[in-house]
Write a protein that holds these residues in place. Sequence first.
Motif, PDB file in Angstrom:
ATOM      1  N   ASN A  10      53.975  28.883  78.189  1.00 30.28           N
ATOM      2  CA  ASN A  10      54.294  28.204  76.759  1.00 30.28           C
ATOM      3  C   ASN A  10      52.770  28.563  76.132  1.00 30.28           C
ATOM      4  O   ASN A  10      51.990  28.149  76.431  1.00 30.28           O
ATOM      5  CB  ASN A  10      54.801  26.998  76.920  1.00 30.28           C
ATOM      6  N   ASP A  13      53.840  24.780  72.728  1.00 31.28           N
ATOM      7  CA  ASP A  13      54.717  23.599  72.986  1.00 31.28           C
ATOM      8  C   ASP A  13      55.254  23.672  74.393  1.00 31.28           C
ATOM      9  O   ASP A  13      55.935  24.740  74.717  1.00 31.28           O
ATOM     10  CB  ASP A  13      55.750  23.153  72.061  1.00 31.28           C
ATOM     11  N   ARG A  14      55.111  22.638  75.183  1.00 27.70           N
ATOM     12  CA  ARG A  14      55.765  22.787  76.557  1.00 27.70           C
ATOM     13  C   ARG A  14      56.563  21.413  76.878  1.00 27.70           C
ATOM     14  O   ARG A  14      56.192  20.262  76.416  1.00 27.70           O
ATOM     15  CB  ARG A  14      54.488  22.884  77.638  1.00 27.70           C
ATOM     16  N   THR A 107      59.057  17.578  73.884  1.00 31.78           N
ATOM     17  CA  THR A 107      57.792  18.474  73.947  1.00 31.78           C
ATOM     18  C   THR A 107      56.363  17.940  73.745  1.00 31.78           C
ATOM     19  O   THR A 107      56.391  16.852  73.022  1.00 31.78           O
ATOM     20  CB  THR A 107      57.890  19.854  73.265  1.00 31.78           C
ATOM     21  N   GLN A 108      55.233  18.729  74.312  1.00 23.50           N
ATOM     22  CA  GLN A 108      54.142  18.066  73.824  1.00 23.50           C
ATOM     23  C   GLN A 108      53.228  19.467  73.689  1.00 23.50           C
ATOM     24  O   GLN A 108      53.561  20.601  74.117  1.00 23.50           O
ATOM     25  CB  GLN A 108      53.301  17.160  74.945  1.00 23.50           C
ATOM     26  N   ALA A 109      52.141  19.003  72.854  1.00 18.18           N
ATOM     27  CA  ALA A 109      51.314  20.347  72.584  1.00 18.18           C
ATOM     28  C   ALA A 109      50.429  20.951  73.527  1.00 18.18           C
ATOM     29  O   ALA A 109      50.017  19.853  74.290  1.00 18.18           O
ATOM     30  CB  ALA A 109      50.582  20.038  71.047  1.00 18.18           C
ATOM     31  N   GLU A 136      57.966  30.471  74.061  1.00 19.55           N
ATOM     32  CA  GLU A 136      59.061  29.439  73.326  1.00 19.55           C
ATOM     33  C   GLU A 136      60.117  30.182  72.420  1.00 19.55           C
ATOM     34  O   GLU A 136      61.223  29.970  72.366  1.00 19.55           O
ATOM     35  CB  GLU A 136      58.182  28.253  72.340  1.00 19.55           C
TER      36      GLU A 136
END
Length: 372
Positions: A10, A13-14, A107-109, A136
């Motif tokens: 990613n 975002d993951r 998601t988180q950055a 993504e």
Amino acid sequence: MRIASFNVENLFDRARLLGGDDWSTHRTLLEKYARLTRLLQRPTYTADDKALIALLLVDLGLEKSDSGTYVTLRQNRGRLLSRPRAGGLTVVAEGRRDWVGWLELRTQAVTELATHHTALVVHDLAADVLGVVEAESRIALQRFNVDLLRPVSDRIYGHVMLIDGNDDRGIDVGIMTRGDHPIEGIVSHVDDADLAGPIFGRDCPEYSVSLPGGGRLLVLVNHFKSKGYGKASESDTRRRRQAERVAEIYRQRRAEGHEHVVVLGDLNDFPGSAPLAPLLVGTSSAPSDLRDVSAHPSFDDGGYPGTYTTGRTANKIDYILCSPAVFTSITAGGIFRKGVWTASRRWEMYPTLTREQDAASDHAALWVDVDL
């Protein structure tokens, strides 16, 4: 020309469930997420179904709200459930037709330094054709190309393509090629299925890349089923089905006259594994003539044959497999690790890579130079 494969894990975002240190807990939650997703597709919910749906929703942290730490429940039209003031939740839908919505992983950055290191890896690879795993979307890949790669490179990619696959976590496969290597044809296998269901968790896209001197290079980008969660026997079976189908596609293209073919990506298993045998070895009736670039005399693994995390032999899970005409044209190849974190300092890292969360990826990049 240089061909490379890189699992970027990613770009921006993951899914939160794919990060963090408590993988045993996250794996269990992913299994429950997948089970609930399948359960919600049933046309009719029995009493037992409703009880299990409610239980899984609670386990996923959705008892009090549609937005949990790791998962969001989208209820666009109609209602799946109600939450009485007294507490708990009740499944009110009688089946899939009663509501429109889905489960969505939050998601988180990815850290800014991690994306910078990813750009450095791509710049230093200097590949003419780059297979990208776990991106993504095409838009994210293009943003990376223009906004992150341009500041560190004097040459960005002229062609960027990614086909949306079957995975709703935002881990698709794509390709980036230089301006003098245009993508002239695309074939998707996102709908390929057998009696057990869909074959590819993402896709196995075929990209026909034009060569400056004439001719075509056919690139098949893959990301096979992970060992990360689910029963080992089930994930092994899924990877074998994927290997069998890729081998079938490869044989078909070779029979059609394609000489220059490359199969690359994260196959999530080691070379001697049974699931990958149909692709790496073939069968008695259809032996495989694909060759792993690591078998070429010019290939340099830096003393660590693995491509994932510690570089152990058992962690060789990323591949560039070549048809005979491509393999005989190899002039050099290797594994690029500077963006992978190593606490033991067993290989050189970027000077700014001082903590694991800022690594470009857990995967090293593979590259091969060929004279076509």
